[in-house]
Motif scaffolding. Sequence first.
Motif, short mmCIF file in Angstrom:
data_model
loop_
_atom_site.label_atom_id
_atom_site.label_comp_id
_atom_site.label_asym_id
_atom_site.label_seq_id
_atom_site.Cartn_x
_atom_site.Cartn_y
_atom_site.Cartn_z
N GLU A 66 0.82 -1.22 0.00
CA GLU A 66 0.00 0.00 0.00
C GLU A 66 0.85 1.26 0.00
O GLU A 66 0.55 2.22 -0.70
CB GLU A 66 -0.94 -0.01 1.22
N ASP A 67 1.92 1.25 0.79
CA ASP A 67 2.75 2.46 0.89
C ASP A 67 3.46 2.79 -0.42
O ASP A 67 3.62 3.96 -0.76
CB ASP A 67 3.77 2.30 2.02
N TYR A 68 3.88 1.76 -1.18
CA TYR A 68 4.54 2.03 -2.46
C TYR A 68 3.57 2.71 -3.43
O TYR A 68 3.98 3.41 -4.34
CB TYR A 68 5.02 0.73 -3.11
N GLU A 69 2.29 2.51 -3.22
CA GLU A 69 1.30 3.09 -4.12
C GLU A 69 0.89 4.50 -3.71
O GLU A 69 0.22 5.19 -4.46
CB GLU A 69 0.03 2.22 -4.14
N SER A 70 1.22 4.88 -2.47
CA SER A 70 0.66 6.14 -1.98
C SER A 70 1.75 7.10 -1.50
O SER A 70 1.52 7.87 -0.56
CB SER A 70 -0.35 5.86 -0.87
N LEU A 71 2.90 7.07 -2.15
CA LEU A 71 3.99 8.00 -1.89
C LEU A 71 4.57 7.87 -0.48
O LEU A 71 5.30 8.74 -0.05
CB LEU A 71 3.55 9.46 -2.10
N LYS A 72 4.24 6.77 0.23
CA LYS A 72 4.75 6.65 1.60
C LYS A 72 5.94 5.71 1.64
O LYS A 72 5.95 4.73 2.38
CB LYS A 72 3.63 6.22 2.53
N TYR A 73 6.93 6.04 0.82
CA TYR A 73 8.11 5.19 0.71
C TYR A 73 8.86 5.12 2.03
O TYR A 73 9.44 4.09 2.38
CB TYR A 73 9.01 5.71 -0.41
N ASN A 74 8.83 6.22 2.78
CA ASN A 74 9.58 6.25 4.05
C ASN A 74 9.02 5.24 5.05
O ASN A 74 9.77 4.54 5.72
CB ASN A 74 9.61 7.66 4.63
N THR A 75 7.71 5.13 5.15
CA THR A 75 7.14 4.20 6.12
C THR A 75 7.21 2.76 5.60
O THR A 75 7.26 1.83 6.39
CB THR A 75 5.69 4.57 6.49
#
Length: 803
Positions: free
Chosen positions: A665-674
């Motif tokens: 999910e994070d890779y899809e929503s710009l949340k690469y850091n988390t």
Amino acid sequence: MKEYNPREIERKWQRIWEEKKVFEASEDQSKKKFYALIEFPYPSGEGLHVGHPRPYTALDIVARKRRLEGYNVLFPIGWDAFGLPTENYAIKNKIHPRIVTDQNVKRFKEQLKSIGFSFNWDREINTTDPKYYKWTQWIFLKLYEKGLAYKKEMPINWCTSCKVGLANEEVVGGKCERCGGEVVRKVKNQWMLKITEYADRLIDDLETVDYVEKIKIQQINWIGRSEGMEVEFKIAGKEDSLTVFTTRPDTLYGVTYMVIAPEHPLIEKYKDSIQNIDEIYEYREYVSKKSDFERTELSKEKTGVEIKGIKAINPVNKKEIPIWISDYVLMSYGTGAIMAVPGHDTRDWEFAKKFNLPIIEVVKGGDVEKEAYTDTEDGILVNSELINGLRVKDAIKKISDWLEENGLGKRAVNYKLRDWVFSRQRYWGEPIPMIYCEKCGWVPVPEEDLPVELPEVENYEPTDTGESPLANITEWVEVDCPKCGAKARRETDTMPQWAGSSWYYLRYTDPHNDKELASKEALEYWTPVDWYNGGMEHTTLHLLYSRFWHKFLYDLGIVPTSEPYKKRTSHGMILGENNEKMSKSRGNVVNPDDIVNEYGADTLRTYEMFIGDFEKSVPWSENGVKGCRRFLDRVWRLQDIVVDGDEYTKELESKIHKTIKKVSEDYESLKYNTAIAALMALLNDFNDHGKITKADFKTYLILLNPVAPHITEELWEIMGFEGMLNESTWPKYEQEKIKDDVIEMPVQVNGKVRGTIVLNADDGQDQAREKAKENQNIMKYLAGKTIVKEIFVKGKIYNIVVK
RNA sequence: GCCGAAGUGGUGGAAUUGGCAGACGCGCUGGACUCAAAAUCCAGUGGGGCUUAAACCCCGUGCGGGUUCGACUCCCGCCUUCGGCACCA
């Protein structure tokens, strides 16, 4: 175990990927496609900057993940290579800009390749390639054919000492950046594109695309659509009238003077009736030195001159009012004339105070002697014969109807957006394919003669008449008119750098086509772009220009969709360690090559994704880089604790499934850091457990692969997993395995946490109440009090309100 | 000036979008290993109070108000910083 040697394994895998062409988009159109796009770089002389890899890595992650999910992925790269810095460098060093560009591209290419992006290098394009700009010119011809390109007198910045036209950026505080000479505005006949014709569609169609909300708002505000009235003010004793645009016709009774732009054509027309024409000319001269930006600044002292000898007539009460000129009125916005309502507009109020002009209150509520009363949304009209006592909204309607009935005005829409000034007096740009013939006027270059190539020139300096350097090449300029055959001259202005970047994403779908800008099939299959990421600084210009061109091509039936980009996101800047913008002069620039050499490309990629919120600006930190290298070192050492096994370790199973979900999910929503934080946490869990199965490790490597493709591919090979990692499949999580059987729930008394209770996942409020009773600390706060309310949010919180 | 965004420990940032503020990393402190250092590993780490310790208590998300059982999150008013303002790209 071998030591982790990024240099060696990164080169190895980059070579293998290239040889096996693993990332090339396939021609097989039966597969689902995914088109990921980054803003192609301007190959500057400084080389790649650590800011570049941030968005590239982000979409590289998405592209790699999509391939593992079975998509046919297009992730292209190219060069936006026309432009001012290259030309200026060429002038200074007497090198042809072609050579400078080629050198810069070569350097950028090596740098990008060393970071391991999965670009489709076989589709590389360059806006300065005649095979490419042939089609940029072709689009211009179509725009001209459809009446969307026209010539108009527009001001340019002119350095009086270098005698060249300057870009806005080269004008610093009204002076020429190169020589310090005085800069004035000089009027030139220039090509314009009618982007305003598309204004409404550029607003309306934003509803059909998935852009970050702030981008939509910026675009809408930039276009600045407003509905109002065009009102006619007759000039006393003359035939002419002045038209003004206003959104507040209700305030017409408060109009005590008018202001027109100093450049307004009316001045020339009536110069014989104007008593103080010299004073007017002098003021105009003074204004020509200012930019629009300086002119409209609210805080500055108002200046202006009354035009003596002509008056205007207020259409609602037939009173004669004076006409002034002032720099705060721009020829380029609205009609170049305004009606001034000093009682209810801050700028008009300041102007009226300074020049002792009357101020009339027409909306009740403020004190117009002290300041302009502008907060009039619910106000009631006064001193306004026809509309006294009405609310502002109703007054606008009534007076608008009245004006229309009496032929004094009409309802109209106005835009802040202005047409696009498309000419540059420069060498390093696409020649505008037009020919001027004394007899036929402007004649387009016939399509079969495209491209009009840039000729070789000795000297790239603009000429001292303000024309482009091309004007000096007689043999290039002088041609026969394609229409009548008489002697004619080529247009010597070139296109702005924005031209090539307005349609490049279309060329990627079919980059070698010499018959069309791209084939119908390629466009049908690949467009629209599924995900476009770029800087916030391109929101109002590049993004709007390319949407405009795309819509135009859609109207011609060339592209199949009305919008070019399905989804648009933006990234933040990377600042220097001192929290300031990286720049040569500040000495805080970090070169990605140094990071790749010292720590490895995977470390650079991981750090740039872990550095912070993708959409925000963040300072660079060398220590942060080290932390990411340490993380990869620990990933490398995981191979020590791997044991055989085709299933996930029981104790780790739930955590692995949760991590798959989180990372996917994070890779899809710009949340690469988390996403990376979650992978770090899972690694800690692996180490705490002491051993992991091959299955655990395999999934871990796939999840990390898009961020750190080289190390994961190498470990994949070391572990003897089948094939190459980039040919494997993205893992799926099972909802069942994610659910927790028991949960810890905080219990609050009057909103403050006083303890936690352990509940079964499906327990309700009754169970919670029972459990809370067993907690002494919670009971302490309930003792002797009455419970007035209980709030129970399943899985979240239990709050007891007492008195 | 106008349009847009952001302010959370020593530091970069997290917080399921109104439900235990500080995940993960950096830095720092202590310990293990070492002749020593580096690397690595282990433990601790918002401030304050109380305590042998744990438990526990108070304060705390730029500033000032408000809404709510409950606010980093919503509302009103400020301050500061950043992006854009049409010829830098």
